[in-house]
Scaffold this motif. Structure first.
Motif, PDB file in Angstrom:
ATOM      1  N   MET A   1      21.800 -23.708   9.590  1.00 48.19           N
ATOM      2  CA  MET A   1      20.891 -22.680   9.374  1.00 48.19           C
ATOM      3  C   MET A   1      19.928 -22.995   8.942  1.00 48.19           C
ATOM      4  SD  MET A   1      22.387 -21.141   6.044  1.00 48.19           S
ATOM      5  CE  MET A   1      24.335 -21.770   6.321  1.00 48.19           C
ATOM      6  N   ASP A   2      18.667 -22.425   8.966  1.00 50.27           N
ATOM      7  CA  ASP A   2      17.410 -22.844   8.289  1.00 50.27           C
ATOM      8  C   ASP A   2      17.383 -22.435   6.751  1.00 50.27           C
ATOM      9  OD1 ASP A   2      16.500 -20.092   8.015  1.00 50.27           O
ATOM     10  OD2 ASP A   2      15.281 -19.849   9.932  1.00 50.27           O
ATOM     11  N   ALA A   3      16.330 -23.133   6.063  1.00 55.97           N
ATOM     12  CA  ALA A   3      16.190 -22.807   4.583  1.00 55.97           C
ATOM     13  C   ALA A   3      16.062 -21.464   4.139  1.00 55.97           C
ATOM     14  CB  ALA A   3      15.104 -23.814   4.031  1.00 55.97           C
ATOM     15  N   GLY A   4      15.450 -20.755   5.120  1.00 57.42           N
ATOM     16  CA  GLY A   4      15.112 -19.212   4.642  1.00 57.42           C
ATOM     17  C   GLY A   4      16.275 -18.627   4.812  1.00 57.42           C
ATOM     18  N   THR A   5      17.265 -18.763   5.729  1.00 61.85           N
ATOM     19  CA  THR A   5      18.440 -18.017   5.531  1.00 61.85           C
ATOM     20  C   THR A   5      19.318 -18.491   4.398  1.00 61.85           C
ATOM     21  OG1 THR A   5      18.422 -17.728   8.268  1.00 61.85           O
ATOM     22  CG2 THR A   5      20.541 -17.871   6.963  1.00 61.85           C
ATOM     23  N   CYS A   6      19.384 -19.617   4.246  1.00 65.02           N
ATOM     24  CA  CYS A   6      20.097 -20.062   3.124  1.00 65.02           C
ATOM     25  C   CYS A   6      19.470 -19.561   1.856  1.00 65.02           C
ATOM     26  CB  CYS A   6      20.143 -21.547   3.132  1.00 65.02           C
ATOM     27  SG  CYS A   6      21.625 -22.272   2.145  1.00 65.02           S
ATOM     28  N   ALA A   7      18.407 -19.486   1.644  1.00 62.04           N
ATOM     29  CA  ALA A   7      17.800 -19.036   0.484  1.00 62.04           C
ATOM     30  C   ALA A   7      17.982 -17.507   0.416  1.00 62.04           C
ATOM     31  CB  ALA A   7      16.102 -19.342   0.442  1.00 62.04           C
ATOM     32  N   ALA A   8      17.961 -16.783   1.425  1.00 59.52           N
ATOM     33  CA  ALA A   8      18.268 -15.247   1.423  1.00 59.52           C
ATOM     34  C   ALA A   8      19.759 -15.016   1.011  1.00 59.52           C
ATOM     35  CB  ALA A   8      18.172 -14.613   2.727  1.00 59.52           C
ATOM     36  N   VAL A   9      20.568 -15.936   1.336  1.00 64.04           N
ATOM     37  CA  VAL A   9      21.990 -16.032   0.743  1.00 64.04           C
ATOM     38  C   VAL A   9      21.875 -16.220  -0.713  1.00 64.04           C
ATOM     39  CG1 VAL A   9      24.262 -16.897   1.035  1.00 64.04           C
ATOM     40  CG2 VAL A   9      23.041 -16.387   3.019  1.00 64.04           C
ATOM     41  N   ALA A  10      21.206 -17.170  -1.121  1.00 66.78           N
ATOM     42  CA  ALA A  10      21.218 -17.487  -2.376  1.00 66.78           C
ATOM     43  C   ALA A  10      20.682 -16.304  -3.178  1.00 66.78           C
ATOM     44  CB  ALA A  10      20.477 -18.814  -2.593  1.00 66.78           C
ATOM     45  N   ARG A  11      19.558 -15.702  -2.688  1.00 62.69           N
ATOM     46  CA  ARG A  11      18.990 -14.594  -3.249  1.00 62.69           C
ATOM     47  C   ARG A  11      19.928 -13.306  -3.556  1.00 62.69           C
ATOM     48  NH1 ARG A  11      14.301 -16.649  -0.743  1.00 62.69           N
ATOM     49  NH2 ARG A  11      14.464 -14.890   0.556  1.00 62.69           N
ATOM     50  N   GLY A  12      20.950 -13.263  -2.683  1.00 61.72           N
ATOM     51  CA  GLY A  12      21.615 -12.072  -2.529  1.00 61.72           C
ATOM     52  C   GLY A  12      21.354 -10.975  -1.755  1.00 61.72           C
ATOM     53  N   GLU A  13      20.094 -11.369  -0.886  1.00 63.58           N
ATOM     54  CA  GLU A  13      19.634 -10.596   0.210  1.00 63.58           C
ATOM     55  C   GLU A  13      20.468 -10.369   1.290  1.00 63.58           C
ATOM     56  OE1 GLU A  13      15.806 -12.095   0.999  1.00 63.58           O
ATOM     57  OE2 GLU A  13      14.929 -11.931  -1.004  1.00 63.58           O
ATOM     58  N   SER A  14      21.347 -11.327   1.640  1.00 61.10           N
ATOM     59  CA  SER A  14      22.238 -11.339   2.841  1.00 61.10           C
ATOM     60  C   SER A  14      23.535 -12.059   2.392  1.00 61.10           C
ATOM     61  CB  SER A  14      21.510 -11.978   4.037  1.00 61.10           C
ATOM     62  OG  SER A  14      22.392 -12.203   5.082  1.00 61.10           O
ATOM     63  N   THR A  15      24.692 -11.662   2.735  1.00 56.52           N
ATOM     64  CA  THR A  15      25.857 -12.356   2.727  1.00 56.52           C
ATOM     65  C   THR A  15      25.771 -13.477   3.922  1.00 56.52           C
ATOM     66  OG1 THR A  15      27.351 -10.835   4.023  1.00 56.52           O
ATOM     67  CG2 THR A  15      27.126 -10.503   1.804  1.00 56.52           C
ATOM     68  N   LEU A  16      26.716 -14.390   3.774  1.00 52.89           N
ATOM     69  CA  LEU A  16      27.022 -15.383   4.950  1.00 52.89           C
ATOM     70  C   LEU A  16      27.370 -14.586   6.307  1.00 52.89           C
ATOM     71  CD1 LEU A  16      26.714 -18.365   5.869  1.00 52.89           C
ATOM     72  CD2 LEU A  16      28.848 -18.556   4.577  1.00 52.89           C
ATOM     73  N   ARG A  17      28.283 -13.691   6.044  1.00 50.82           N
ATOM     74  CA  ARG A  17      28.755 -13.095   7.057  1.00 50.82           C
ATOM     75  C   ARG A  17      27.835 -12.388   7.838  1.00 50.82           C
ATOM     76  NH1 ARG A  17      34.358 -13.264   7.264  1.00 50.82           N
ATOM     77  NH2 ARG A  17      35.405 -14.215   5.355  1.00 50.82           N
ATOM     78  N   GLN A  18      26.946 -11.705   6.968  1.00 49.28           N
ATOM     79  CA  GLN A  18      25.951 -10.966   7.814  1.00 49.28           C
ATOM     80  C   GLN A  18      24.866 -11.796   8.536  1.00 49.28           C
ATOM     81  OE1 GLN A  18      24.474  -8.963   4.076  1.00 49.28           O
ATOM     82  NE2 GLN A  18      25.538  -7.041   4.627  1.00 49.28           N
ATOM     83  N   ALA A  19      24.600 -13.010   7.901  1.00 48.48           N
ATOM     84  CA  ALA A  19      23.746 -13.909   8.366  1.00 48.48           C
ATOM     85  C   ALA A  19      24.223 -14.448   9.641  1.00 48.48           C
ATOM     86  CB  ALA A  19      23.370 -14.955   7.803  1.00 48.48           C
ATOM     87  N   VAL A  20      25.693 -14.567   9.720  1.00 47.49           N
ATOM     88  CA  VAL A  20      26.362 -15.123  11.017  1.00 47.49           C
ATOM     89  C   VAL A  20      26.226 -14.013  12.000  1.00 47.49           C
ATOM     90  CG1 VAL A  20      28.630 -15.788  12.139  1.00 47.49           C
ATOM     91  CG2 VAL A  20      27.940 -16.521   9.919  1.00 47.49           C
TER      92      VAL A  20
END
Length: 208
Positions: free
Chosen positions: A169-188
């Motif tokens: 994934m890109d850093a933006g997606t990983c950061a969104a998960v870290a910020r709680g804006e998205s779960t990993l499953r949602q990003a998948v």
């Protein structure tokens, strides 16, 4: 060594802060959750800490039974620090603190340092079960040991051996998960994370 400073309060939270409340201590724990680390590696991955403060905190952690220092056999012949069982018990504390701090993360500031493996603990919160997961970011690769009962819970670089799943994934997606804006499953599901591998974790994420 001089005696440890204390709040002198008969309270378990105060007693805990006697041990880990000093600046940098919990971040040193975060780094040592990756396994044994040399002093120079710790200093490199804790930008902003002075050599004197780092040395002092490590001595405090040794004294308080949170970390130990040992000498690697040749050809390594270097001293490394690692967490004791008592120190590893701080993992859920750091996880809870990180989850609580999600609201403070916001967008990355120009002065913010970043290391790829700093995303390890937020991603661990998004994974269930057991297995070895490799994560590929633009900033570098790291791996997670999901459900690890003891020992390191993550590490720098590719997974040692065959990973149950590899996430790219890109850093933006990983950061969104870290910020709680998205779960990993949602990003998948949104196609923002590429999942490969034949392990149970990979199959569960692809089917999320």
């Amino acid at each position: 060594m001089p005696p440890r400073r204390s709040y002198d309060q008969y309270c378990s939270a105060a007693r805990a802060l006697d041990l880990v409340g000093d600046r940098w201590t919990l971040l040193i724990v975060r780094e040592l959750l990756a396994g044994p680390r040399r002093y120079t590696d710790l200093h490199a991955d804790l930008p902003g800490v002075s050599t004197d403060v780092l040395a002092s905190r490590l001595k405090d952690m040794e004294r308080d039974g949170l970390a130990t220092r040992r000498r690697l056999p040749p050809p390594g012949a270097a001293s490394v620090y690692e967490l004791t069982e008592r120190g590893r018990q701080l993992l859920p504390v750091l996880q809870a603190l990180g989850e609580w701090g999600q609201a403070e993360l916001g967008e990355r500031r120009p002065t913010d340092a970043v290391r790829a493996h700093w995303f390890a603990l937020p991603l661990l919160r998004s994974l269930e079960g057991e297995g070895l997961v490799e994560v590929g970011l633009e900033e570098g690769d790291f791996h997670l040991r999901v459900g690890a009962g003891d020992g390191p819970v993550y590490g720098d670089g590719p997974a040692p051996g065959t990973a149950d799943a590899r996430l790219v994934m890109d850093a933006g997606t990983c950061a969104a998960v870290a910020r709680g804006e998205s779960t990993l499953r949602q990003a998948v599901r949104a196609g923002l994370v590429t999942v490969t591998g034949d392990g149970t974790l990979a199959k569960e994420l692809r089917e999320a």
